[in-house]
Write an enzyme that holds these catalytic residues in place. Sequence first.
Site, short mmCIF file in Angstrom:
data_model
loop_
_atom_site.label_atom_id
_atom_site.label_comp_id
_atom_site.label_asym_id
_atom_site.label_seq_id
_atom_site.Cartn_x
_atom_site.Cartn_y
_atom_site.Cartn_z
N ARG A 190 65.35 -11.61 16.50
CA ARG A 190 65.48 -11.55 15.14
C ARG A 190 65.74 -10.32 14.71
NH1 ARG A 190 59.08 -12.94 14.01
NH2 ARG A 190 59.10 -12.33 16.18
N PHE A 248 49.09 -2.97 15.27
CA PHE A 248 50.15 -2.00 15.74
C PHE A 248 51.18 -2.32 17.07
CE2 PHE A 248 46.95 0.41 13.21
CZ PHE A 248 47.76 0.72 11.98
N LEU A 249 50.74 -3.66 17.68
CA LEU A 249 51.42 -3.86 18.85
C LEU A 249 53.13 -3.86 18.87
CD1 LEU A 249 52.50 -7.04 19.54
CD2 LEU A 249 50.11 -7.49 19.60
N CYS A 261 60.09 -6.45 12.71
CA CYS A 261 59.11 -5.69 11.87
C CYS A 261 59.77 -4.40 10.91
CB CYS A 261 58.15 -4.92 12.68
SG CYS A 261 57.25 -6.25 13.90
N LYS A 275 49.72 0.60 7.54
CA LYS A 275 50.74 -0.17 8.49
C LYS A 275 52.01 -0.19 8.00
CE LYS A 275 52.55 -3.31 10.76
NZ LYS A 275 52.24 -3.80 12.31
N LEU A 311 63.05 9.03 19.48
CA LEU A 311 64.02 10.03 19.11
C LEU A 311 65.30 9.37 19.94
CD1 LEU A 311 62.79 13.42 18.71
CD2 LEU A 311 63.64 12.01 16.90
C1 UGA Z 1 56.96 -1.98 15.86
C2 UGA Z 1 56.06 -0.82 15.97
O1 UGA Z 1 56.24 -0.13 17.03
C3 UGA Z 1 54.53 -1.71 16.29
O2 UGA Z 1 53.65 -0.53 16.26
C4 UGA Z 1 54.17 -2.51 15.30
O3 UGA Z 1 52.80 -3.10 15.34
C5 UGA Z 1 55.25 -3.66 15.22
O4 UGA Z 1 56.71 -3.03 14.80
C6 UGA Z 1 54.98 -4.61 14.19
O5 UGA Z 1 54.98 -4.21 12.63
O6 UGA Z 1 54.66 -5.59 14.40
P1 UGA Z 1 58.37 -3.57 17.67
O7 UGA Z 1 59.23 -4.00 16.58
O8 UGA Z 1 58.03 -4.45 18.54
O9 UGA Z 1 57.07 -2.71 17.17
O10 UGA Z 1 59.37 -2.60 18.41
P2 UGA Z 1 59.41 -0.90 18.69
O11 UGA Z 1 59.19 -0.73 19.90
O12 UGA Z 1 58.70 -0.17 17.78
O13 UGA Z 1 61.02 -0.85 18.45
C7 UGA Z 1 61.55 -1.15 17.24
C8 UGA Z 1 63.19 -0.86 17.40
O14 UGA Z 1 63.65 0.41 17.38
C9 UGA Z 1 63.93 -1.51 18.77
O15 UGA Z 1 65.03 -2.43 18.25
C10 UGA Z 1 64.27 -0.30 19.52
O16 UGA Z 1 65.40 -0.46 20.34
C11 UGA Z 1 64.48 0.85 18.48
N1 UGA Z 1 64.15 1.90 18.78
C12 UGA Z 1 63.03 2.41 19.13
C13 UGA Z 1 65.21 2.94 18.87
O17 UGA Z 1 66.37 2.45 18.43
N2 UGA Z 1 65.10 4.19 19.36
C14 UGA Z 1 63.83 4.55 19.64
O18 UGA Z 1 63.86 5.80 20.03
C15 UGA Z 1 62.82 3.75 19.78
#
Ligand code: UGA
Length: 452
Positions: free
Chosen positions: A348, A155-156, A281, A225, A271
């Site tokens: 990506r 879940f990182l 991801c 997941k 949010l």
């Molecule tokens: C996500 C999950 O949070 C991890 O738990 C999971 O392990 C990982 O995918 C995976 O499957 O390997 P990640 O893709 O690194 O992690 O990044 P996030 O922090 O979840 O953000 C994803 C996207 O959502 C980013 O583009 C971010 O800018 C966007 N985001 C996030 C928003 O637009 N609004 C938010 O409130 C939060």
Amino acid sequence: MKVTIIGTGYVGLTTALVLSYLNHDVSAVDKDINKLNLLQEGNCPIHEPYLQEFLDEVGYNIRFTLDIADVVPDSDLVLIAVGTPPKKSGEADTSHVETAAKEVAEVCHPDKHYTLVIKSTVPIGTNRRVAEVINDVFSQRQVKGDVSVASNPEFLQEGLALHGALYPDRIVVGANTENALNDLRRLYQPILEQTFDSPTLLPRPESYHLPPMMTTDPNSAEMIKYAANTFLALKISFINEIAGLCEEVRADVTEVARGIGLDSRIGHRFLRAGLGWGGSCYPKDTAALLGVATENDYEMPITEAARKVNFKQRKHIVDKLREVLKTLEGKTIGILGLSFKPNTDDVREAPSLDIIRQLVDEGAVVRAHDPVAIPNAKNAFSDHSIHFIPDVYQLPMNTDAIVLVTEWDLYHKLDLRRLAKLMKTPILIDGRNVYSPQDVINAGIHYIGIGR
Ligand code: UGA
């Protein structure tokens, strides 16, 4: 414990370093010789906070190797953390996972017990398929073999990888044998009981509670997941959908998010309205989940809608630009941020790439800045007309508008008055709602946010 990790991407490398930090005897295998050379020389191949520092501290204890046969036979656990890229249909391609499992079965001792752990994100049922692959190899080798397959989804979050690995919310294990469960419990014991000394750079948060290890069947672990990522993706898409309506009715989505987030059943996190999700991801995993659904003749309209809303955000921002500039032809647009989120050089599925492509298609000149992702972004474009600007205060030169795409800390602290003076027309589209509109207006810049 003796552990081999196959794959040294974000998940594999972080896991290898953390397990070594926890005093396990770790080997890491990868097929990419360039990456291995970098790691053997002590250089981290990805931009991820504190990974280089961890590599400096424990990297010399890890054997980095090309050859599974060098390290697997003596291991107790083998963790597979290879990529599962999307196929054309959207489904995840598990061939690297199956190849790794096959190679493990080919070299393991026939009389020794191993737990083979799938950390890669894989479609539901992959654990069974991997067990079959292993049994086929054992039949060919004419040995009984003793490998338990377990699912241990990761879940990182990029940008927070080490923090998430040391202080997880939970550890999920899907396994059908006591051997596998016991091995994984032993592997993660220092994390489950938090008995390790916190690294100075990453202190244990004061409010942190011991994480549970949830055990379940492998199919449910694999589904957890996908369901977790899809839920987070749709939470973001939901607030983006509300943001669109806020624009119509003159409400402020940041206030709405604050108000609904105070309900403990909803919570504040994920949010933040804006340009939506990118990365390796959510786009891939939501598509893969829909692939699994289609295969099972099952409809998932909520997941489909979350994707639709997400990708619409990228068009919506270009519409806003066109509306304020009348035309994009010949206009110069500055892009602040290329990585899909701050604190990573990963581009990506980054919103920046889609936005830049649309702008170039409409005849705009693009100037783009990012603190670390420029090299990766350059590789993503065959078009050489995009100007990548390493100095953020050079970006505004002659721009008709600037779009903030990624909310790097650096951009929060920009001298907005200096920016205004350098722009041809001072217009800022805040694609992540990071600025106070009044601060931007006070600096003499026309402000356009998302849903406010
Ligand atoms: C996500 C999950 O949070 C991890 O738990 C999971 O392990 C990982 O995918 C995976 O499957 O390997 P990640 O893709 O690194 O992690 O990044 P996030 O922090 O979840 O953000 C994803 C996207 O959502 C980013 O583009 C971010 O800018 C966007 N985001 C996030 C928003 O637009 N609004 C938010 O409130 C939060």
